[in-house]
Motif scaffolding. Structure first.
Motif, PDB file in Angstrom:
ATOM      1  N   PHE A  42      14.265  -3.332   5.005  1.00 27.74           N
ATOM      2  CA  PHE A  42      14.088  -4.504   4.153  1.00 27.74           C
ATOM      3  C   PHE A  42      13.078  -5.468   4.755  1.00 27.74           C
ATOM      4  N   THR A  43      13.153  -5.681   6.082  1.00 26.96           N
ATOM      5  CA  THR A  43      12.220  -6.586   6.752  1.00 26.96           C
ATOM      6  C   THR A  43      10.787  -6.070   6.639  1.00 26.96           C
ATOM      7  N   VAL A  44      10.620  -4.776   6.832  1.00 25.78           N
ATOM      8  CA  VAL A  44       9.276  -4.194   6.720  1.00 25.78           C
ATOM      9  C   VAL A  44       8.746  -4.335   5.304  1.00 25.78           C
ATOM     10  N   GLN A  45       9.576  -4.057   4.325  1.00 25.38           N
ATOM     11  CA  GLN A  45       9.149  -4.190   2.931  1.00 25.38           C
ATOM     12  C   GLN A  45       8.787  -5.640   2.596  1.00 25.38           C
ATOM     13  N   THR A  46       9.535  -6.585   3.185  1.00 28.21           N
ATOM     14  CA  THR A  46       9.207  -7.999   2.988  1.00 28.21           C
ATOM     15  C   THR A  46       7.860  -8.328   3.612  1.00 28.21           C
ATOM     16  N   HIS A  47       7.616  -7.820   4.818  1.00 29.75           N
ATOM     17  CA  HIS A  47       6.314  -8.008   5.463  1.00 29.75           C
ATOM     18  C   HIS A  47       5.194  -7.450   4.582  1.00 29.75           C
ATOM     19  N   ARG A  48       5.411  -6.282   4.038  1.00 29.68           N
ATOM     20  CA  ARG A  48       4.373  -5.653   3.218  1.00 29.68           C
ATOM     21  C   ARG A  48       4.090  -6.461   1.961  1.00 29.68           C
ATOM     22  N   ARG A  49       5.118  -6.987   1.336  1.00 25.38           N
ATOM     23  CA  ARG A  49       4.909  -7.842   0.162  1.00 25.38           C
ATOM     24  C   ARG A  49       4.136  -9.094   0.541  1.00 25.38           C
ATOM     25  N   ASN A  50       4.494  -9.685   1.686  1.00 20.11           N
ATOM     26  CA  ASN A  50       3.796 -10.887   2.141  1.00 20.11           C
ATOM     27  C   ASN A  50       2.331 -10.602   2.458  1.00 20.11           C
ATOM     28  N   ILE A  51       2.066  -9.434   3.029  1.00 15.76           N
ATOM     29  CA  ILE A  51       0.692  -9.068   3.390  1.00 15.76           C
ATOM     30  C   ILE A  51      -0.192  -8.984   2.150  1.00 15.76           C
ATOM     31  N   VAL A  52       0.259  -8.232   1.149  1.00 14.46           N
ATOM     32  CA  VAL A  52      -0.585  -8.061  -0.038  1.00 14.46           C
ATOM     33  C   VAL A  52      -0.733  -9.379  -0.792  1.00 14.46           C
ATOM     34  N   LYS A  53       0.300 -10.240  -0.725  1.00 17.25           N
ATOM     35  CA  LYS A  53       0.206 -11.540  -1.377  1.00 17.25           C
ATOM     36  C   LYS A  53      -0.803 -12.429  -0.663  1.00 17.25           C
ATOM     37  N   LYS A  54      -0.761 -12.467   0.674  1.00 17.40           N
ATOM     38  CA  LYS A  54      -1.698 -13.278   1.448  1.00 17.40           C
ATOM     39  C   LYS A  54      -3.145 -12.820   1.232  1.00 17.40           C
ATOM     40  N   LEU A  55      -3.335 -11.505   1.156  1.00 14.94           N
ATOM     41  CA  LEU A  55      -4.688 -10.953   1.061  1.00 14.94           C
ATOM     42  C   LEU A  55      -5.176 -10.830  -0.374  1.00 14.94           C
ATOM     43  N   GLY A  56      -4.289 -11.056  -1.335  1.00 13.44           N
ATOM     44  CA  GLY A  56      -4.691 -10.958  -2.738  1.00 13.44           C
ATOM     45  C   GLY A  56      -5.031  -9.542  -3.153  1.00 13.44           C
ATOM     46  N   LEU A  57      -4.313  -8.556  -2.589  1.00 15.09           N
ATOM     47  CA  LEU A  57      -4.578  -7.145  -2.877  1.00 15.09           C
ATOM     48  C   LEU A  57      -3.527  -6.602  -3.830  1.00 15.09           C
ATOM     49  N   ASP A  58      -3.851  -5.466  -4.473  1.00 11.90           N
ATOM     50  CA  ASP A  58      -2.792  -4.759  -5.177  1.00 11.90           C
ATOM     51  C   ASP A  58      -2.018  -3.945  -4.144  1.00 11.90           C
ATOM     52  N   ASP A  59      -0.818  -3.580  -4.484  1.00 13.42           N
ATOM     53  CA  ASP A  59       0.059  -2.933  -3.510  1.00 13.42           C
ATOM     54  C   ASP A  59      -0.216  -1.428  -3.445  1.00 13.42           C
ATOM     55  N   SER A  60      -1.388  -1.079  -2.907  1.00 10.39           N
ATOM     56  CA  SER A  60      -1.717   0.337  -2.742  1.00 10.39           C
ATOM     57  C   SER A  60      -2.293   0.555  -1.355  1.00 10.39           C
ATOM     58  N   ARG A  61      -2.139   1.772  -0.852  1.00  5.15           N
ATOM     59  CA  ARG A  61      -2.664   2.085   0.480  1.00  5.15           C
ATOM     60  C   ARG A  61      -4.182   1.982   0.522  1.00  5.15           C
ATOM     61  N   ILE A  62      -4.828   2.328  -0.579  1.00  6.89           N
ATOM     62  CA  ILE A  62      -6.292   2.323  -0.587  1.00  6.89           C
ATOM     63  C   ILE A  62      -6.842   0.910  -0.455  1.00  6.89           C
ATOM     64  N   SER A  63      -6.301  -0.049  -1.203  1.00 11.98           N
ATOM     65  CA  SER A  63      -6.807  -1.423  -1.120  1.00 11.98           C
ATOM     66  C   SER A  63      -6.540  -2.001   0.258  1.00 11.98           C
TER      67      SER A  63
END
Length: 213
Positions: free
Chosen positions: A181-202
């Motif tokens: 859960f913590t890792v998934q939260t980090h990942r959501r925060n990362i894509v939100k901060k960077l303004g990316l879509d949630d994909s490995r390629i972006s």
């Protein structure tokens, strides 16, 4: 004998450049071009094509997802990934997903015709990454400025690197002694901060452009 070829890339200039390279061989016939992964997968022309030149950075459905889906369909066409991402991990992932080749746009397009011949004859065409210089971030002052610029934490950068190396959330959690859960939260925060879509390629493109990997 005619070779029926499909090009999938979201940049018209790249498509035209590939067509120019392929014009040297009259028996290679470009039967279709696509700039969208979803439209590519919906096309009935895939079933009759011999070769697909596939960019990884595609809208709606990215190249990795396209590879996974085509692998499930058991089509006979040969797939050559044509990308700007110089990454042994990404190349290996594409090979595992069924790609017969992995070409770097900036370096290998002049070899494209030969590579098409090679994959049609059953060979695999992948770069020799041992000769490639991989960029790393060793300059700590630059790294600190990078963290400030994007409001990232060192833990988040660590997770970015692991995602780009194809670890899933559970594997990251196990290695960093965190909950999934913590890792998934980090990942959501990362894509939100960077303004990316949630994909490995972006995420990979961001990491590569900024020297994170």
């Amino acid at each position: 004998m005619e070779t029926r070829l499909i090009i999938a890339d979201d940049h018209p200039i790249v498509i035209q450049g590939i067509k120019d390279v392929l014009s040297k061989r009259k028996e290679i016939h470009v039967v279709a071009t696509f700039s969208d992964g979803r439209l590519l997968l919906q096309s009935p022309m895939l079933a009759n094509a011999d070769v697909l030149l596939l960019d990884l950075n595609m809208p709606n459905i990215d190249g990795l997802q396209v590879l996974d889906e085509l692998k499930r369909l058991h089509l006979t066409l040969k797939i050559i990934v044509v990308t700007s991402y110089l990454s042994p991990q990404l190349a290996e992932q594409c090979k595992d997903a069924g790609a017969a080749g992995y070409l770097i746009k900036s370096e290998d397009l002049h070899q494209l015709v030969k590579n098409i011949d090679d994959v049609l004859s059953g060979k695999l065409v992948f770069p020799d990454f041992s000769r490639s210089e991989q960029r790393t971030v060793n300059d700590f002052s630059y790294f600190d400025e990078f963290l400030k610029k994007y409001k990232l934490t060192k833990r988040e950068v660590e997770i970015i690197r692991m995602v780009c190396n194809d670890y899933n959330s559970k594997e990251i959690a196990d290695r960093l002694y965190l909950s999934t859960f913590t890792v998934q939260t980090h990942r959501r925060n990362i894509v939100k901060k960077l303004g990316l879509d949630d994909s490995r390629i972006s995420l990979y493109r961001f990491a590569k452009d900024n020297g994170v990997i």
